[in-house]
Each structure stands twice: as C-alpha cells, then as structure tokens.
Scaffold this active site. Structure first.
Site, PDB file in Angstrom:
ATOM      1  N   LYS A  56     -17.252  11.080   4.171  1.00  0.00           N
ATOM      2  CA  LYS A  56     -18.416  11.683   3.514  1.00  0.00           C
ATOM      3  C   LYS A  56     -19.656  11.569   4.392  1.00  0.00           C
ATOM      4  CE  LYS A  56     -21.055   9.311   1.570  1.00  0.00           C
ATOM      5  NZ  LYS A  56     -20.907   8.704   0.261  1.00  0.00           N
ATOM      6  N   CYS A  96     -12.585   4.383   0.537  1.00  0.00           N
ATOM      7  CA  CYS A  96     -13.786   4.374   1.386  1.00  0.00           C
ATOM      8  C   CYS A  96     -13.505   4.931   2.775  1.00  0.00           C
ATOM      9  CB  CYS A  96     -14.331   2.942   1.480  1.00  0.00           C
ATOM     10  SG  CYS A  96     -15.782   2.824   2.521  1.00  0.00           S
ATOM     11  N   GLU A 139       0.858  -1.196   0.000  1.00  0.00           N
ATOM     12  CA  GLU A 139       0.000   0.000   0.000  1.00  0.00           C
ATOM     13  C   GLU A 139       0.887   1.237   0.000  1.00  0.00           C
ATOM     14  OE1 GLU A 139      -3.415   0.876  -0.207  1.00  0.00           O
ATOM     15  OE2 GLU A 139      -2.417   2.825  -0.233  1.00  0.00           O
ATOM     16  N   TYR A 154      -7.465  -1.193  10.659  1.00  0.00           N
ATOM     17  CA  TYR A 154      -7.102  -1.974   9.463  1.00  0.00           C
ATOM     18  C   TYR A 154      -5.724  -2.594   9.627  1.00  0.00           C
ATOM     19  CZ  TYR A 154     -11.059  -1.143   6.433  1.00  0.00           C
ATOM     20  OH  TYR A 154     -12.308  -1.179   5.869  1.00  0.00           O
ATOM     21  N   GLU A 195     -43.617   2.332   5.861  1.00  0.00           N
ATOM     22  CA  GLU A 195     -44.863   1.565   5.729  1.00  0.00           C
ATOM     23  C   GLU A 195     -45.552   1.836   4.392  1.00  0.00           C
ATOM     24  OE1 GLU A 195     -48.185   2.596   8.358  1.00  0.00           O
ATOM     25  OE2 GLU A 195     -47.274   4.557   8.686  1.00  0.00           O
ATOM     26  N   TYR A 204     -22.874  10.779  -8.174  1.00  0.00           N
ATOM     27  CA  TYR A 204     -22.929  10.588  -6.724  1.00  0.00           C
ATOM     28  C   TYR A 204     -22.197  11.705  -5.958  1.00  0.00           C
ATOM     29  CZ  TYR A 204     -24.247   5.553  -6.883  1.00  0.00           C
ATOM     30  OH  TYR A 204     -24.877   4.352  -7.053  1.00  0.00           O
ATOM     31  N   CYS A 240     -16.566   6.969   1.462  1.00  0.00           N
ATOM     32  CA  CYS A 240     -17.793   6.674   2.229  1.00  0.00           C
ATOM     33  C   CYS A 240     -17.772   7.175   3.673  1.00  0.00           C
ATOM     34  CB  CYS A 240     -18.042   5.163   2.282  1.00  0.00           C
ATOM     35  SG  CYS A 240     -17.387   4.215   0.933  1.00  0.00           S
ATOM     36  N   HIS A 282     -46.416   1.452  12.013  1.00  0.00           N
ATOM     37  CA  HIS A 282     -47.067   2.757  11.965  1.00  0.00           C
ATOM     38  C   HIS A 282     -46.694   3.590  13.187  1.00  0.00           C
ATOM     39  CE1 HIS A 282     -50.037   5.603  10.634  1.00  0.00           C
ATOM     40  NE2 HIS A 282     -50.528   5.661  11.853  1.00  0.00           N
ATOM     41  N   GLU A 305     -23.790  14.581  -3.543  1.00  0.00           N
ATOM     42  CA  GLU A 305     -23.561  14.446  -2.097  1.00  0.00           C
ATOM     43  C   GLU A 305     -22.855  15.683  -1.538  1.00  0.00           C
ATOM     44  OE1 GLU A 305     -21.518  10.681  -1.682  1.00  0.00           O
ATOM     45  OE2 GLU A 305     -23.404   9.569  -1.653  1.00  0.00           O
TER      46      GLU A 305
HETATM   47  P1  NDP Z   1     -20.114   9.460 -11.497  1.00  0.00           P
HETATM   48  O1  NDP Z   1     -19.652   8.573 -12.580  1.00  0.00           O
HETATM   49  O2  NDP Z   1     -21.194   9.017 -10.599  1.00  0.00           O
HETATM   50  O3  NDP Z   1     -20.543  10.866 -12.110  1.00  0.00           O
HETATM   51  C1  NDP Z   1     -19.671  11.610 -12.894  1.00  0.00           C
HETATM   52  C2  NDP Z   1     -20.418  12.831 -13.362  1.00  0.00           C
HETATM   53  O4  NDP Z   1     -19.514  13.718 -14.021  1.00  0.00           O
HETATM   54  C3  NDP Z   1     -21.528  12.521 -14.363  1.00  0.00           C
HETATM   55  O5  NDP Z   1     -22.611  13.361 -14.086  1.00  0.00           O
HETATM   56  C4  NDP Z   1     -20.888  12.832 -15.696  1.00  0.00           C
HETATM   57  O6  NDP Z   1     -21.804  13.253 -16.655  1.00  0.00           O
HETATM   58  C5  NDP Z   1     -20.002  14.011 -15.334  1.00  0.00           C
HETATM   59  N1  NDP Z   1     -18.844  14.134 -16.216  1.00  0.00           N
HETATM   60  C6  NDP Z   1     -17.980  13.180 -16.593  1.00  0.00           C
HETATM   61  N2  NDP Z   1     -17.029  13.680 -17.383  1.00  0.00           N
HETATM   62  C7  NDP Z   1     -17.298  15.000 -17.512  1.00  0.00           C
HETATM   63  C8  NDP Z   1     -16.673  16.053 -18.219  1.00  0.00           C
HETATM   64  N3  NDP Z   1     -15.588  15.854 -18.945  1.00  0.00           N
HETATM   65  N4  NDP Z   1     -17.206  17.285 -18.123  1.00  0.00           N
HETATM   66  C9  NDP Z   1     -18.323  17.502 -17.381  1.00  0.00           C
HETATM   67  N5  NDP Z   1     -18.946  16.536 -16.694  1.00  0.00           N
HETATM   68  C10 NDP Z   1     -18.442  15.295 -16.768  1.00  0.00           C
HETATM   69  O7  NDP Z   1     -18.787   9.831 -10.721  1.00  0.00           O
HETATM   70  P2  NDP Z   1     -18.520  10.397  -9.266  1.00  0.00           P
HETATM   71  O8  NDP Z   1     -17.208  11.079  -9.396  1.00  0.00           O
HETATM   72  O9  NDP Z   1     -19.651  11.171  -8.741  1.00  0.00           O
HETATM   73  O10 NDP Z   1     -18.377   9.085  -8.403  1.00  0.00           O
HETATM   74  C11 NDP Z   1     -17.552   7.999  -8.836  1.00  0.00           C
HETATM   75  C12 NDP Z   1     -18.147   6.689  -8.428  1.00  0.00           C
HETATM   76  O11 NDP Z   1     -17.904   6.476  -7.057  1.00  0.00           O
HETATM   77  C13 NDP Z   1     -19.664   6.596  -8.562  1.00  0.00           C
HETATM   78  O12 NDP Z   1     -20.073   6.227  -9.838  1.00  0.00           O
HETATM   79  C14 NDP Z   1     -20.020   5.550  -7.552  1.00  0.00           C
HETATM   80  O13 NDP Z   1     -19.887   4.283  -8.123  1.00  0.00           O
HETATM   81  C15 NDP Z   1     -18.958   5.749  -6.478  1.00  0.00           C
HETATM   82  N6  NDP Z   1     -19.529   6.515  -5.337  1.00  0.00           N
HETATM   83  C16 NDP Z   1     -20.497   5.923  -4.582  1.00  0.00           C
HETATM   84  C17 NDP Z   1     -21.062   6.609  -3.516  1.00  0.00           C
HETATM   85  C18 NDP Z   1     -22.128   5.970  -2.728  1.00  0.00           C
HETATM   86  O14 NDP Z   1     -22.275   4.751  -2.776  1.00  0.00           O
HETATM   87  N7  NDP Z   1     -22.938   6.737  -1.992  1.00  0.00           N
HETATM   88  C19 NDP Z   1     -20.640   7.960  -3.165  1.00  0.00           C
HETATM   89  C20 NDP Z   1     -19.617   8.483  -4.047  1.00  0.00           C
HETATM   90  C21 NDP Z   1     -19.095   7.773  -5.077  1.00  0.00           C
HETATM   91  P3  NDP Z   1     -22.647  12.235 -17.591  1.00  0.00           P
HETATM   92  O15 NDP Z   1     -23.706  11.634 -16.727  1.00  0.00           O
HETATM   93  O16 NDP Z   1     -23.183  13.117 -18.661  1.00  0.00           O
HETATM   94  O17 NDP Z   1     -21.655  11.227 -18.088  1.00  0.00           O
END
Ligand code: NDP
Length: 457
Positions: free
Chosen positions: A51, A43, A35, A99, A447, A177, A48, A442, A181
């Site tokens: 956040k 995470c 690592e 960890y 529900e 996401y 996670c 309830h 968030e």
């Molecule tokens: P996402 O893939 O969820 O979203 C990326 C966003 O950026 C999309 O809206 C995309 O648009 C936009 N985008 C991508 N490229 C460009 C660009 N060149 N210019 C402008 N906009 C762009 O990525 P995140 O970074 O939000 O999160 C990464 C991943 O991490 C998530 O997909 C998820 O799997 C995981 N995650 C999970 C969480 C949870 O479980 N609560 C919390 C945070 C992250 P478009 O839709 O048009 O492609």
C-alpha cells in the site's frame, strides 16, 4: 523431556506471530510456526508495505505536475502500472525471504499449510498432527464484503494489489482506512474515482475537524465523494469488455445507476477463523466476532493465546508486534505483561495523509470538564510556487485544568512522520506549556505544533 513436540506453536506468520516466535525462540523456547499463505502476513503482502509503495507511486503524479512551478518541466511523463506491480511483487518476494531467514536463524520450525485446532494442545496441518504446550493464534483478518446481489463481481484490497491493468474508473465502497487510502492511490494514477460511504461523513472515530477537512481536500484533488450512499446491487454490463474484462453497473440505494470499470469493497476486515477448529477448544469469541483474550492475550482455553487483528479492536501492525514481543517475554522471560493501549498513534495514508495520537475533540469533551482547542489550517510553503490548491490542518486538544495535551491531529504532507515524534511527547505527559517552550524548526510544517498560541474553541 516435554511431552509435547514444541513449547509454543504459532498459527500465522504475520507481524505478531513472527515477532512472538522469534522472541520466544530467542528466550530458549522450542517454537514452530504454521503458515498457509505467505510469510509476513497481511502487512507485508497485501497491506501496509505494498500500500505504501503504491501511495508513493501515485504521489509522483502530483509531484511531476507541480514541478513546473519550481522550473522543472517533465513533458513526456507516462505511468506504467504493470511495471509498478512487477517491481512491487519483487520487493514483496524479497521481504518474504527475509522473514523466512529471520525465522530459520532464530531456530523456529516452519510448517506450510492450514492449521486446524484438534484440542487444547494439538493441531492438524497437512495430514500430520503436532502437539505443543502452548498454542498462539495469530491468523489475522480477511476482507469482509456485505451480501448484496453481484458482490462476487467486486474486488477487495487483496486483488487491488494484483490488477493486470488500471481501470478507467472505479467505485470504492466504504469509509475507513482502506477505502480512503485506495481512493487516493487510484485517483493519483488518473483513475476516475468514486467513494461511496453509507454514513454522513467518512472516517468514523477520527476527529470531526479531521474528517471534514479530509473530505474537502480529497474533493479538491478530484475524488468524487458520495456520502449517505450505499450500493445495493452490482451487475456486469452486457457490452462489457473494458480493460478489466468487463464493465459494471452499480445500483445505489438512492436509485441511481452508475457505470464503472471496477468495483472495490473496503467494508472492514473480519477474523480469519473459519474452519480453524475452535469448536475443539474452550476458546470463546467477543460480540464483535474476534477471539476473546485477557490482558495476557490468553483465551478461555488456558493453553491457547491469541493476538493481533484476530483479537481486535486495534488492527494495526505495531500493536500486534508489541503484543507478540510482550507475550513471548511474559511466557518465556518471566516478565509481566506491560502493554498500554493509550496514545496509540495512527496514520491513514490518504493523500493528504492523516495522522493522529490521543483523544479526538469529541472524546476529550466527554471525558474532561473543560478543554481548549488550538487549530490552524494553512497552505504550506512547498505548494507556494505551484497552482495546487491544498492546505494542511493542525490541531491540538488540551485539558485546561492540567494543561496536558490530550490529542494531536494533522492532515497534510508527512503527517505520519510528524505525529510519530509527538506520540513520544504525549507518552511523556507533555503539557501545552512544554509544547510552547519548544523551539520550532523553521521553515517546516511541524513547527506549527509548537507555535499555536490562540485558543480557537
Ligand atoms: P474500517 O473498519 O476502517 O472501515 C470499514 C468501513 O466500511 C467503514 O466506513 C464502515 O462504515 C464501512 N462498512 C462496514 N460494513 C459495511 C456494509 N455492510 N456496507 C457498507 N459499508 C460498510 O475497515 P478497513 O477495511 O478500511 O480497514 C480494516 C482495518 O485495517 C482498519 O480498521 C485498520 O485498523 C487497519 N488498517 C490500517 C491501516 C493503516 O494503519 N494505515 C491501513 C489499512 C487498514 P461505518 O463507519 O458506518 O461502520
């Protein structure tokens, strides 16, 4: 005696890597982990865990505000960001130790440094070479920022967790996401929050009703949503010097110019494979740039496996954990790989929270001949004595022919907690009739999932 230093060498001590190493060691394998950064990976350190702590912190603002409806007057409330960050950092350090202890107690050897593959069974780390019968790549992802003028001035979620001070305003770019968030986190802490998304509606891939409803609710909370808007350049303004060490000007593709205290990009994450030495192996990438694996998480190089975010397409901690566990049992416990990616529940910890399991209405309409939609939106009791103008959305997608529930969707308080239970029902093949004969608790929001009787579409 094996010709290798280890049976399994894992690159990356994130969720998936740690789970695979501990499980493999528990099954008798000689395991090492390399690592370069922090134990627990994204995470625990910049994902996670911090956040969710920040979502809790941010939510207190609304709770304090609405408490007066219930007779509580909290007049002298003030928010101290550095205190939150210090407390959060202490908690993360505690988890890093946990960890460390988990790995050590499992008999796993830990090497610090960046690993570079030197061949199918060999890596280099900090000027030494280590050999292993099998290598597992679990290096995760890293925030991606598009290449526009001034992009280096923008932070990502990595830095957002360590800001010295809160800005007065922020422009968040992205509609996934992380963007949604963090928009909730900053807005809840009193920062004027703008979210820019290049498409017509954010949260692509989620149910359309969920996306529209969330947009309405976030707007009610004061977040400024700018759809069909992208940023084309960022500059530091000459008068500069706000709390963040400089104020910024962003240029939109529509020709507008905005001033802001901070610019954050949440435009996706990419596999963290730069300089990993993949060229010394037969490992191949997918069209999306992730490491290509088969159902057993094996790459094109037979001795090398990969799992978690570096393989996509579902970049979620529980998926990496399940893969790590299954792979270790497969390799050292002689079990078949029995992973299913059906009905993976997910939550976006926006405010309100989105949670979902199964198919969206759009996906269901493509796959099934006839589907029924049950949907309701209402003001939950917990807001009844407050002035808060907030609603909850609950939606079921049902296959009319089999009566099977295909998708459960919710936007509202504790959505993640509620959908987690419904994911069990979905995996058990629950029908709408099963939901109907289940009694509610309830009064709760949940529900409503068992009292929906009218087909709405
Ligand atoms: P996402 O893939 O969820 O979203 C990326 C966003 O950026 C999309 O809206 C995309 O648009 C936009 N985008 C991508 N490229 C460009 C660009 N060149 N210019 C402008 N906009 C762009 O990525 P995140 O970074 O939000 O999160 C990464 C991943 O991490 C998530 O997909 C998820 O799997 C995981 N995650 C999970 C969480 C949870 O479980 N609560 C919390 C945070 C992250 P478009 O839709 O048009 O492609």
């Amino acid at each position: 005696m094996s010709q290798y230093d280890y049976d399994l060498l894992v690159i990356g001590a994130g969720s998936g890597g740690v789970r695979a190493s501990r499980t493999a060691a528990g099954l008798g394998a000689r395991v090492a982990v390399v690592e370069e950064r922090y134990l627990g990976g994204t995470c625990v350190n910049v994902g996670c865990v911090p956040k969710k702590l920040m979502v809790y912190a941010s939510h207190y603002g609304e709770s304090l505000h609405t408490a007066s409806g219930f007779g509580w007057h909290v007049d002298a409330a003030r928010f101290n960001w550095p205190e939150l960050i210090a407390n959060k950092n202490r908690e993360i350090a505690r988890l890093n130790h946990v960890y460390d202890r988990l790995l050590t107690q499992a008999g796993v050897t830990l090497y610090e440094g960046r690993a570079r593959l030197m061949g199918p069974n060999r890596i280099a780390v900090a000027e030494r070479e280590i050999t292993a019968e099998r290598i597992l790549i679990a290096v995760g992802g890293w925030p991606y920022k598009p290449d526009i003028p001034g992009i280096d001035l923008a932070i990502t979620s990595n830095e957002a967790f360590y800001l010295d001070e809160l800005p007065q305003s922020i422009v968040i770019v992205g509609g996934g996401y992380i963007a949604v968030e963090f928009a909730g986190i900053f807005n809840g802490m009193g920062v004027e929050t703008h979210l820019c998304y290049r498409g017509d509606l954010f949260l692509r891939g989620f149910d359309r009703d969920v996306r529209e409803f969330t947009a309405q609710e976030l707007t009610k909370k004061g977040i400024k949503l700018h759809f069909d808007t992208d940023i084309t350049a960022i500059t530091r303004t000459p008068e500069g010097d706000n709390q963040q060490g400089g104020a910024y000007q962003v240029q939109t593709d529509g020709g507008a110019q905005w001033h802001t205290g901070l610019v954050m990009y949440a435009t996706g994450r990419r596999p963290n494979i730069d300089d990993l030495g993949l060229e010394h192996t037969a490992v191949q990438l997918t069209d999306q740039g992730t490491i290509a694996v088969d159902k057993s998480m094996r790459t094109h190089e037979p001795s090398i496996y990969a799992l978690g975010d570096v393989t996509g397409p579902i970049a979620l901690t529980p998926v990496a954990l399940a893969q790590g566990q299954a792979l270790a049992h497969h390799l050292y416990g002689n079990r078949p790989m029995d992973l299913s990616y059906q009905n993976v529940p997910a939550a976006v910890f926006s405010q309100p929270t989105i949670a979902t399991v199964g198919l969206t209405e759009e996906e269901a309409r493509e796959k099934y001949l006839s589907i029924d939609i049950y949907k309701t939106s209402f003001r939950p009791m917990q807001y009844s004595l407050t002035e808060l103008d907030a609603k909850v959305l609950i939606k079921l997608v049902v296959d009319r022919d089999s009566d099977r529930v295909l998708g459960c969707h919710m936007v509202g308080p504790d959505a993640g907690e509620i959908i987690q239970g419904l994911a069990v029902a979905m995996n058990a093949g629950a029908t709408k009739a099963d939901f109907d004969r289940t009694l509610g608790i309830h009064p709760t929001i949940a529900e409503e999932f068992v009292t929906l009787r009218e087909v709405t579409e």
